[in-house]
Design a protein around this motif. Structure first.
Motif: not given
Lengths: 139, 202
Positions: B19-22
């Motif tokens: 979610q933070a770094r897709p």
């Protein structure tokens, strides 16, 4: 070396073969990597200088559907290449994710035969305990 | 590096990272096997390094070993490692297993992670969609309020029985019956207990 981009069905066929050959070897590995397919960034250092913009772009990306890339390799290195390097990949379209992973689970379950089977140790323990009990009774 | 104890924990942590770094997060599954002969070689080397004598292959037969030895044929051993890695932040989440029963669940985890990576929205829960939408009730005027009270007194046909009625339905007789049932059950249990005791005395 260009990696082969295969269709999903071809990918599963090759993956099954790769599992079979790896299990026969003395020491073998299968590496499976999955990541989102993003266009190749030619200047990664440039983008690193603007971390704030990057994170925002990333968060926007999470909402937009896109294909996922799955790579498979046997990890044969150049220095120690007794076996031929095998490397192939496939793309999962957003609408085919569920169908892909159902098939993927089947291939993995049938391919990873060297992993421990269910309750093997527990059965052995039971047998051992029974054996000791009977010995104790007879003595 | 975070080493997850369970597949569920691995999924939760990985989803947060995706979610933070897709864009950059990737999950690598490594399946590696070792043949029994290589394992033997490695243990011999390790023992030699430690300066311990190698265990003799032919030992005096002890009673429990012959029963266990044939049941465990020499097979390849393997382990499966799942790693979620983000090269930008350097975060790694890992889960290792040796059992095949985890494979199905882990592929499910990978599928769920792929949905996160691909930006595929998870289907909304069916329970929520089926649930009736509460209609906004207008603020009652004094006259309407009186009407509402009158309606409230009349029991509705379709609605479930009020709590007072529920309590009342079994009645005092019903409670007695329940008590009797309990007593009977207890009596039978006691009889069985007696029987067991007799057996024990014999």
């Amino acid at each position: 070396m260009h990696q082969q981009l295969l269709s999903n069905e071809e990918f599963f066929q090759k993956l099954g073969l790769l599992f079979a050959t790896t299990t026969k070897q003395e020491l073998g590995s299968v590496f499976l990597t999955q990541k989102r397919l993003t266009p190749y960034d030619q200047n990664p250092e440039k983008s690193d200088t603007k971390p704030q913009e990057d994170t925002l772009a990333d968060l926007a990306l999470a909402e937009t559907p896109g294909p996922v890339l799955v790579r498979a390799t046997n990890g044969a290195s150049k220095q120690n290449r007794d076996t031929k390097k095998i490397k192939f990949s496939t793309l999962i379209e957003p609408d085919a994710v569920d169908a892909f992973y159902v098939r993927y689970a089947e291939v993995c379950k049938s391919g990873m035969t060297a992993l421990k089977k269910k309750n093997r140790r527990r059965k052995n323990k039971k047998k051992a305990s029974k054996a000791t009990k009977t010995e104790g009774a007879s003595a | 590096m975070h080493i997850s104890p369970t597949p569920q924990d691995f999924l939760d942590q990985s989803l947060l990272l995706i979610q933070a770094r897709p864009k950059t997060t990737r999950i690598t599954t490594t399946y590696s096997t070792t043949s029994p002969s290589l394992r033997a070689k490695k243990t011999a080397l390790w023992l030699a390094k430690k300066g311990k004598p190698t265990p003799p292959t032919t030992t005096t037969i002890s009673p429990p070993t012959p029963t266990t030895a044939p049941t465990t044929p020499q097979q390849h051993t393997a382990h499966l490692t799942l790693k979620t890695y983000d090269p930008v932040s350097g975060t790694t989440i890992q889960f290792v297993t040796r059992e095949i029963r985890d494979v199905g669940r882990l592929v499910g985890v990978l599928g769920r992670a792929a949905r996160g990576m691909g930006g595929v929205k998870t289907q909304p829960d069916t329970v929520m969609s089926d649930a009736p939408v509460p209609t906004p009730t207008p603020t009652p005027t004094p006259n309407q309020a009186v009407l509402h009270v009158a309606e409230a007194d009349v029991p509705r046909v379709g609605s479930p029985a009020p709590t007072a009625a529920r309590i009342g339905t079994p009645g005092p007789g019903g409670e007695k019956q329940q008590q009797q049932h309990q007593q009977q059950a207890g009596g039978s249990g006691g009889a069985q207990g007696k029987g067991k005791k007799k057996k024990g005395k014999k």
